[in-house]
Write a protein that holds these residues in place. Structure first.
Motif, PDB file in Angstrom:
ATOM      1  N   ASP A 202       0.837  -1.190   0.000  1.00 20.88           N
ATOM      2  CA  ASP A 202       0.000   0.000   0.000  1.00 20.88           C
ATOM      3  C   ASP A 202       0.873   1.241   0.000  1.00 20.88           C
ATOM      4  O   ASP A 202       2.037   1.211   0.419  1.00 20.88           O
ATOM      5  N   LEU A 203       0.310   2.338  -0.456  1.00 18.57           N
ATOM      6  CA  LEU A 203       1.026   3.612  -0.420  1.00 18.57           C
ATOM      7  C   LEU A 203       1.264   4.055   1.019  1.00 18.57           C
ATOM      8  O   LEU A 203       0.717   3.491   1.963  1.00 18.57           O
ATOM      9  N   ASP A 204       2.054   5.102   1.168  1.00 16.64           N
ATOM     10  CA  ASP A 204       2.428   5.654   2.468  1.00 16.64           C
ATOM     11  C   ASP A 204       3.264   4.669   3.273  1.00 16.64           C
ATOM     12  O   ASP A 204       3.057   4.493   4.472  1.00 16.64           O
ATOM     13  N   SER A 205       4.225   4.037   2.593  1.00 16.20           N
ATOM     14  CA  SER A 205       5.227   3.212   3.274  1.00 16.20           C
ATOM     15  C   SER A 205       6.480   4.074   3.433  1.00 16.20           C
ATOM     16  O   SER A 205       7.235   4.268   2.483  1.00 16.20           O
ATOM     17  N   TYR A 206       6.686   4.603   4.649  1.00 16.38           N
ATOM     18  CA  TYR A 206       7.628   5.707   4.822  1.00 16.38           C
ATOM     19  C   TYR A 206       9.075   5.256   5.008  1.00 16.38           C
ATOM     20  O   TYR A 206       9.984   5.859   4.443  1.00 16.38           O
ATOM     21  N   SER A 207       9.314   4.201   5.807  1.00 13.19           N
ATOM     22  CA  SER A 207      10.690   3.848   6.159  1.00 13.19           C
ATOM     23  C   SER A 207      11.021   2.414   5.764  1.00 13.19           C
ATOM     24  O   SER A 207      10.172   1.526   5.788  1.00 13.19           O
ATOM     25  N   LEU A 208      12.310   2.218   5.445  1.00 15.15           N
ATOM     26  CA  LEU A 208      12.852   0.926   5.041  1.00 15.15           C
ATOM     27  C   LEU A 208      14.094   0.657   5.882  1.00 15.15           C
ATOM     28  O   LEU A 208      14.916   1.548   6.091  1.00 15.15           O
ATOM     29  N   ALA A 209      14.246  -0.582   6.384  1.00 18.34           N
ATOM     30  CA  ALA A 209      15.407  -0.934   7.202  1.00 18.34           C
ATOM     31  C   ALA A 209      15.932  -2.287   6.771  1.00 18.34           C
ATOM     32  O   ALA A 209      15.191  -3.119   6.240  1.00 18.34           O
ATOM     33  N   VAL A 210      17.242  -2.511   7.012  1.00 16.76           N
ATOM     34  CA  VAL A 210      17.883  -3.775   6.683  1.00 16.76           C
ATOM     35  C   VAL A 210      18.537  -4.335   7.943  1.00 16.76           C
ATOM     36  O   VAL A 210      19.041  -3.583   8.786  1.00 16.76           O
ATOM     37  N   ASP A 211      18.492  -5.645   8.101  1.00 16.73           N
ATOM     38  CA  ASP A 211      19.041  -6.303   9.281  1.00 16.73           C
ATOM     39  C   ASP A 211      20.544  -6.071   9.375  1.00 16.73           C
ATOM     40  O   ASP A 211      21.258  -6.140   8.380  1.00 16.73           O
ATOM     41  N   GLN A 212      21.037  -5.829  10.591  1.00 11.31           N
ATOM     42  CA  GLN A 212      22.451  -5.548  10.793  1.00 11.31           C
ATOM     43  C   GLN A 212      23.326  -6.790  10.671  1.00 11.31           C
ATOM     44  O   GLN A 212      24.498  -6.694  10.311  1.00 11.31           O
ATOM     45  N   CYS A 213      22.760  -7.946  11.000  1.00  9.39           N
ATOM     46  CA  CYS A 213      23.561  -9.178  10.989  1.00  9.39           C
ATOM     47  C   CYS A 213      23.318 -10.020   9.742  1.00  9.39           C
ATOM     48  O   CYS A 213      24.250 -10.612   9.201  1.00  9.39           O
ATOM     49  N   ASP A 214      22.096 -10.096   9.324  1.00 11.25           N
ATOM     50  CA  ASP A 214      21.736 -10.909   8.163  1.00 11.25           C
ATOM     51  C   ASP A 214      21.102 -10.001   7.114  1.00 11.25           C
ATOM     52  O   ASP A 214      19.913  -9.674   7.198  1.00 11.25           O
TER      53      ASP A 214
END
Length: 625
Positions: A202-214
């Motif tokens: 859906d729209l309004d997906s504000y932030s994206l993160a990636v795992d630090q270990c994997d």
């Protein structure tokens, strides 16, 4: 007694949860209203190399784990900060909603605007301080990139808008963009090419993160606040680097603020009114750990590690927990950080420069690198810089000739060090003119000249070359120089003045340095030896008798010495008639300059008139009749 203990228990609970100012559960208020808000949305908090940065309409930072805070000089006077990223303690960027991107090289003391046209949502460094990526909502929309530290920007991927951005430990770049739905794109070549995921959101997906270990695990916070889709707030996850996606959390209505952060073993998400959520199973299940809530479209939570989390509330106060909200996370297994290989450049021979990489092998979680230094006898021949989270770039420069021994010492936050030995061999690029001194044993006579080559001795792959030259010193007019070949220069000593001739040839090199050759020749006056052409029977006359009586040769020599050698002709013997052809055994240059008539290259005429020309001021010695 029971009533007393019950009263004490209630008092403790009261102080723990509601009674003490600045405490919510196990969260502590570190700074009250430090971040300025003039609108409900946006803002960001970020941690790198021991410094916490937080901002919205201003930017503050702490270098002592949040105990004290200082205000940076970032000139944010319009739209608010949307994201913060630093590559080192000193080098970082901040993006704002409408006023563009600001860059600092001095830990926030000064800032430079590097772009001001786009509406920037998120920003992050790539694999070097020169590589920066930013997501833009419009003008233009998509992913922007810079390869020169932000001096210039280009559109790396075009979209209606792009919002979240993350770079994993291997340098892969992820961004979420939108046309009618949200999609995730990735690049493994620093933005040269992009691949899109098959799933949409859906729209309004504000932030994206990636795992630090994997790095195969990715997370997206979908608020469904300003651009509602199905009306639910969701946290999406991918376990295969964005190839496929699933929803691990869903809440009816407006719930998530858009702020998410990942530590080694946990994922944290901030809500609009219910504090912060934590998951330790990649988003499959969640618990509430208290802490501050925040408005939508914000990035106001940052996990420094599994237990230390900083967050900003809706009033601009900064909060922290040092035990993951009250129940510290503990994970078994050793932690380590090792630099590989243990030695570098051992088989390398260079004459300019060579770059190699030290790779960092680490556990997860792992100790952190706090810095490094290069030590040893030839430490000045090496330079090191971060390439990425797991590597350090090392450059060997051919400053000196021979084996270059040094060590890279990596400082780790647990108090230990790791070292890498350096032992490259360099052929220094050198230039030396030979000989050091020219004309030292050379003597010429006035009006003569002598040329000597000065040879260029060059060593290395790219030795300096001569870009120009000059002759300096007291007797510089006695010398001239011209290029004889690429490897030598021809220097000429001219007999314009007699005596010792001291000067220097200065060779200007294209590396900015100079080389010099001393010039030290000697010039003596011309000796004009006059011998009679027919001397078996001298013809006596008044003039010749007078000349013969005074032994002109000895008198002339004495006169020349007393005059300091001003005259250029020495008559050693004159016998014969008053007008006599004389054989010339030396240069004619002085005779011609004195106005003496030259009959041929082998003889001149000597008369009573020409003798004073050859021997000035001799009238007191010779009375010509």
């Amino acid at each position: 007694m029971v009533k007393f203990f019950r009263k004490c228990l209630w008092m403790a609970l009261f102080l723990l949860f509601i009674g003490a100012d600045g405490v919510r559960g196990q969260w502590t208020k570190m700074a009250t209203n430090a971040v300025q808000y003039s609108s409900a949305e946006f803002g960001a908090i970020y941690y790198h190399d021991g410094i916490i940065w937080a901002g919205n309409r201003n930017l503050v930072f702490s270098e002592d784990s949040g105990k004290t805070w200082n205000t940076s000089s970032l000139p944010v006077v319009g739209p608010p900060i949307t994201a913060i990223s630093f590559f080192t303690k000193d080098t970082g960027v901040v993006c704002t909603l409408d006023t563009g991107i600001f860059r600092t090289y001095d830990r926030g003391r000064t800032w430079t605007t590097v772009t001001s046209s786009a509406v920037i949502s998120d920003i992050s460094y790539g694999n070097s301080s020169s590589s920066i990526f930013a997501t833009s909502w419009n003008n233009p929309g998509g992913v922007l990139s810079s390869t020169n530290g932000g001096q210039s920007w280009g559109l790396s991927y075009s979209a209606y808008l792009a919002s979240g951005l993350a770079v994993d430990m291997n340098g892969t770049i992820y961004a979420d963009g939108a046309y009618n739905n949200v999609f995730v794109i990735s690049s493994t070549d620093q933005g040269s090419s992009w691949k899109s995921s098959v799933a949409t959101f859906d729209l309004d997906s504000y932030s994206l993160a990636v795992d630090q270990c994997d790095p195969s695990w990715l997370y997206i916070a979908n608020e469904n606040y300003y651009l509602p889709g199905d009306g639910n707030s969701k946290l999406y996850y991918s376990s295969n680097s964005g190839v496929t996606w699933g929803a691990g959390f869903s809440h009816v209505g407006h719930y998530l603020s858009g702020s998410i952060s990942v530590s080694a073993h946990a994922l944290y998400a901030q809500t609009l009114s219910n504090g912060i959520l934590r998951s330790t199973d990649h988003g499959a299940s969640w618990v509430n750990i208290g802490g501050p809530s925040q408005y939508a479209d914000s990035r106001d939570v940052f996990a420094i590690n599994d237990n230390i989390i900083f967050a900003i509330d809706a009033e601009g106060s900064i909060w922290a927990t040092f035990n993951s909200g009250g129940d510290s996370l503990t994970f078994s297994g050793p932690t380590y950080l090792t630099a590989l290989p243990t030695s570098l450049f051992t088989s390398d021979t260079i004459c300019d420069s060579l770059i190699d990489t030290v790779f960092i092998s680490r556990s997860c979680p792992s100790p952190s690198i706090t810095g490094w230094s290069i030590v040893g006898q030839n430490s000045s021949s090496y330079m090191a810089s971060y390439l990425s989270f797991n590597s350090i770039l090392v450059t060997l420069h051919a400053k000196n000739k021979g084996i270059q021994n040094a060590k890279l010492v990596i400082h780790i936050d647990n108090g230990s060090n790791d070292t890498v030995s350096f032992a490259g061999y360099t052929k220094a690029n050198t230039f030396k003119a030979s000989p050091d001194t020219a004309f030292t044993s050379d003597t010429i006579t006035t009006c003569d000249s002598l040329s000597r080559p000065v040879v260029f001795n060059k060593v290395g792959c790219n030795p300096p070359s001569v870009s120009g030259w000059s002759i300096i010193g007291h007797d510089r007019a006695s010398y001239s120089a011209s290029i004889f070949s690429n490897d030598s220069i021809l220097v000429t000593l001219n007999g314009t003045n007699h005596g010792k001739q001291n000067a220097k040839l200065v060779l200007r090199l294209n590396n900015g340095s100079n080389d010099t050759v001393s010039l030290a020749g000697n010039v003596t006056p011309n000796v004009l030896v006059l011998l009679p052409k027919h001397c078996s029977h001298p013809i006596r006359s008044a003039a010749t008798v007078l000349l013969a009586q005074f032994y002109l040769a000895e008198l002339a020599a004495s006169l020349l010495l007393s005059r300091g050698g001003r005259s250029s002709a020495l008559i050693t013997q004159v016998l014969g008639r008053a007008i006599l052809p004389i054989i010339l055994s030396k240069s004619l240059c002085m005779a011609r300059s004195k106005g003496i008539k030259v009959r041929s290259y082998s003889s001149i005429l000597i008369t009573a008139r020409t003798i004073p020309l050859l021997l000035p001021d001799t009238s007191t010695f010779f009375q010509m009749h």
